[in-house]
Scaffold this active site. Structure first.
Site, PDB file in Angstrom:
ATOM      1  N   VAL A  72       0.844  -1.193   0.000  1.00 54.80           N
ATOM      2  CA  VAL A  72       0.000   0.000   0.000  1.00 54.80           C
ATOM      3  C   VAL A  72       0.884   1.250   0.000  1.00 54.80           C
ATOM      4  O   VAL A  72       1.894   1.313   0.697  1.00 54.80           O
ATOM      5  CB  VAL A  72      -0.941   0.009   1.220  1.00 54.80           C
ATOM      6  CG1 VAL A  72      -1.826   1.254   1.227  1.00 54.80           C
ATOM      7  CG2 VAL A  72      -1.802  -1.251   1.222  1.00 54.80           C
ATOM      8  N   GLY A  73       0.463   2.250  -0.781  1.00 50.09           N
ATOM      9  CA  GLY A  73       1.238   3.488  -0.857  1.00 50.09           C
ATOM     10  C   GLY A  73       2.616   3.224  -1.417  1.00 50.09           C
ATOM     11  O   GLY A  73       2.807   2.430  -2.352  1.00 50.09           O
ATOM     12  N   LYS A  74       3.629   3.854  -0.844  1.00 45.01           N
ATOM     13  CA  LYS A  74       4.995   3.720  -1.345  1.00 45.01           C
ATOM     14  C   LYS A  74       5.607   2.356  -1.044  1.00 45.01           C
ATOM     15  O   LYS A  74       6.672   2.022  -1.582  1.00 45.01           O
ATOM     16  CB  LYS A  74       5.862   4.838  -0.779  1.00 45.01           C
ATOM     17  CG  LYS A  74       5.458   6.230  -1.274  1.00 45.01           C
ATOM     18  CD  LYS A  74       6.331   7.323  -0.692  1.00 45.01           C
ATOM     19  CE  LYS A  74       5.888   8.698  -1.188  1.00 45.01           C
ATOM     20  NZ  LYS A  74       6.707   9.798  -0.610  1.00 45.01           N
ATOM     21  N   ASP A 160       4.907  -9.496   5.615  1.00 49.59           N
ATOM     22  CA  ASP A 160       5.110  -8.092   5.264  1.00 49.59           C
ATOM     23  C   ASP A 160       5.833  -7.995   3.928  1.00 49.59           C
ATOM     24  O   ASP A 160       6.587  -8.906   3.554  1.00 49.59           O
ATOM     25  CB  ASP A 160       5.930  -7.382   6.342  1.00 49.59           C
ATOM     26  CG  ASP A 160       5.080  -6.948   7.540  1.00 49.59           C
ATOM     27  OD1 ASP A 160       3.860  -7.217   7.532  1.00 49.59           O
ATOM     28  OD2 ASP A 160       5.649  -6.345   8.468  1.00 49.59           O
ATOM     29  N   ASP A 162       8.045  -5.495   2.946  1.00 46.55           N
ATOM     30  CA  ASP A 162       9.376  -4.879   2.962  1.00 46.55           C
ATOM     31  C   ASP A 162      10.423  -5.875   3.458  1.00 46.55           C
ATOM     32  O   ASP A 162      11.236  -5.579   4.337  1.00 46.55           O
ATOM     33  CB  ASP A 162       9.381  -3.609   3.806  1.00 46.55           C
ATOM     34  CG  ASP A 162       8.879  -3.827   5.218  1.00 46.55           C
ATOM     35  OD1 ASP A 162       8.137  -4.794   5.467  1.00 46.55           O
ATOM     36  OD2 ASP A 162       9.221  -3.006   6.101  1.00 46.55           O
ATOM     37  N   HIS A 182      10.094 -12.911  17.527  1.00 43.55           N
ATOM     38  CA  HIS A 182      10.552 -11.594  17.083  1.00 43.55           C
ATOM     39  C   HIS A 182      12.067 -11.478  17.295  1.00 43.55           C
ATOM     40  O   HIS A 182      12.567 -11.726  18.399  1.00 43.55           O
ATOM     41  CB  HIS A 182       9.831 -10.509  17.885  1.00 43.55           C
ATOM     42  CG  HIS A 182       9.873  -9.162  17.246  1.00 43.55           C
ATOM     43  ND1 HIS A 182      11.054  -8.472  17.034  1.00 43.55           N
ATOM     44  CD2 HIS A 182       8.881  -8.354  16.754  1.00 43.55           C
ATOM     45  CE1 HIS A 182      10.788  -7.317  16.460  1.00 43.55           C
ATOM     46  NE2 HIS A 182       9.485  -7.225  16.259  1.00 43.55           N
ATOM     47  N   PRO A 183      12.822 -11.102  16.265  1.00 48.04           N
ATOM     48  CA  PRO A 183      14.287 -11.098  16.398  1.00 48.04           C
ATOM     49  C   PRO A 183      14.828 -10.098  17.409  1.00 48.04           C
ATOM     50  O   PRO A 183      15.908 -10.310  17.978  1.00 48.04           O
ATOM     51  CB  PRO A 183      14.765 -10.747  14.984  1.00 48.04           C
ATOM     52  CG  PRO A 183      13.622  -9.999  14.361  1.00 48.04           C
ATOM     53  CD  PRO A 183      12.394 -10.655  14.928  1.00 48.04           C
ATOM     54  N   GLU A 252      -0.069  -6.267  15.896  1.00 43.57           N
ATOM     55  CA  GLU A 252       0.921  -7.146  16.506  1.00 43.57           C
ATOM     56  C   GLU A 252       0.637  -7.347  17.998  1.00 43.57           C
ATOM     57  O   GLU A 252       0.864  -8.441  18.532  1.00 43.57           O
ATOM     58  CB  GLU A 252       2.323  -6.579  16.309  1.00 43.57           C
ATOM     59  CG  GLU A 252       3.421  -7.496  16.829  1.00 43.57           C
ATOM     60  CD  GLU A 252       4.811  -6.980  16.502  1.00 43.57           C
ATOM     61  OE1 GLU A 252       5.344  -7.352  15.441  1.00 43.57           O
ATOM     62  OE2 GLU A 252       5.357  -6.188  17.312  1.00 43.57           O
TER      63      GLU A 252
END
Length: 302
Positions: A72-74, A160, A162, A182-183, A252
């Site tokens: 979405v978006g950029k 995700d 990215d 979670h890292p 989350e």
């Protein structure tokens, strides 16, 4: 850790073969990391599974794995690298349906997909706040499962955009209900986990609760299990919004609440959700999926 691993092996030996099909790799141990939780869910690390054995189980079943991603978006600028790297490393040899949620379907890049893999675009509105995308994601996934995905796939992963696949990510990740550690909080104590701590929110986690802190960038499992997860989180997000409450980490936070009361049947180690911003730790033998470095101010609407 070794005692828990040994206990799990003993329990496995007394179970039926249908149970072994779900967990064909946990008989391989690593002494330097935890490979099974206190509720006997396997934690997947390099060296704890045999890909040939797992493929021998799942490939004859001809399963289809849905994979959702929001561009979405950029953030759509990350989609090409995501898809191209997925085609090199993600569930290679399996049927994959990519579902791209985007406000600009005309800008979805042309990427060559392997046989048995397809791409669907699902239009969503643009938002003025990046937090709103996060808050709405559970609703969009739940609706897509209800209207389309459950007719077309057996498993689903919600990822995700990215991010980049760097190494093998295969059927060892499949399970009934799958979470990723979670890292940034792998070695943290529970009292430092960024749970929602306000009792007014339905994402509230008491100080004495919680086992791990899970990343919202990766979750999945059987279609019906993820449908229940997204439906519950959506309901809680709507109720919170009606009370003018936004959980500290949006969906989350609600995801972590859900996994406290609905234990994941499989956990993925940080190999399956790393970050290019982090220095690698000795336990990390391979990075399979990593969040890439970026200028947040350049891609987020606020």
């Amino acid at each position: 850790h070794k005692m828990l691993n040994l206990l799990f092996i003993v329990l496995l030996m007394g179970k039926q073969s249908s149970f072994l099909i779900q967990f064909p790799f946990v008989v391989i141990l690593r002494g330097d990391v935890l490979t099974v939780t206190s509720w006997l869910a396997p934690i997947v690390w390099e060296g704890t599974f045999d890909s040939a054995v797992i493929d021998g189980i799942y490939k004859p079943l001809n399963v289809t794995i849905a994979t959702t991603v929001f561009a979405v978006g950029k953030y759509i600028t990350y989609l090409k690298d995501f898809l191209e790297s997925a085609e090199k490393h993600y569930m290679v040899g399996y049927n994959i349906n990519y579902y791209i949620f985007t406000d600009q379907p005309e800008n979805i890049p042309a990427v060559t997909l392997a046989a048995g893999r397809s791409l669907w675009s699902l239009r969503v509105p643009a938002f003025n706040r990046w937090q709103e995308i996060s808050l709405q994601r559970m609703s969009f996934i739940r609706k897509a499962i209800e209207e389309q995905i459950r007719k077309e796939a057996s498993f689903i992963f919600c990822l995700d955009v990215d991010m980049r696949f760097d190494n093998h990510w295969g059927a060892e990740a499949l399970g009934n209900l799958v979470a990723v550690i979670h890292p940034w909080f792998y070695q943290a104590s529970r009292d430092s986990f960024p749970y929602e701590r306000r009792p007014e929110s339905l994402a509230y986690v008491h100080a004495d609760e919680g086992d791990f802190y899970y990343g919202g960038a990766v979750f999945g499992g059987l279609i019906d299990e993820v449908y229940k997860l997204t439906g519950t989180c959506e309901e809680h997000l709507v109720i919170d919004k009606g009370k003018d409450i936004e959980a500290v980490w949006q969906e989350e936070s609600h995801l972590n609440w859900y996994f406290i009361y609905n234990k994941p049947t499989k956990l993925l180690s940080m190999e399956y959700l790393w970050s290019d911003e982090k220095v690698k730790i000795t336990e990390l033998k391979v990075v399979r999926l990593s969040t890439i470095k970026k200028n947040l101010a350049a891609v987020r609407p606020n």
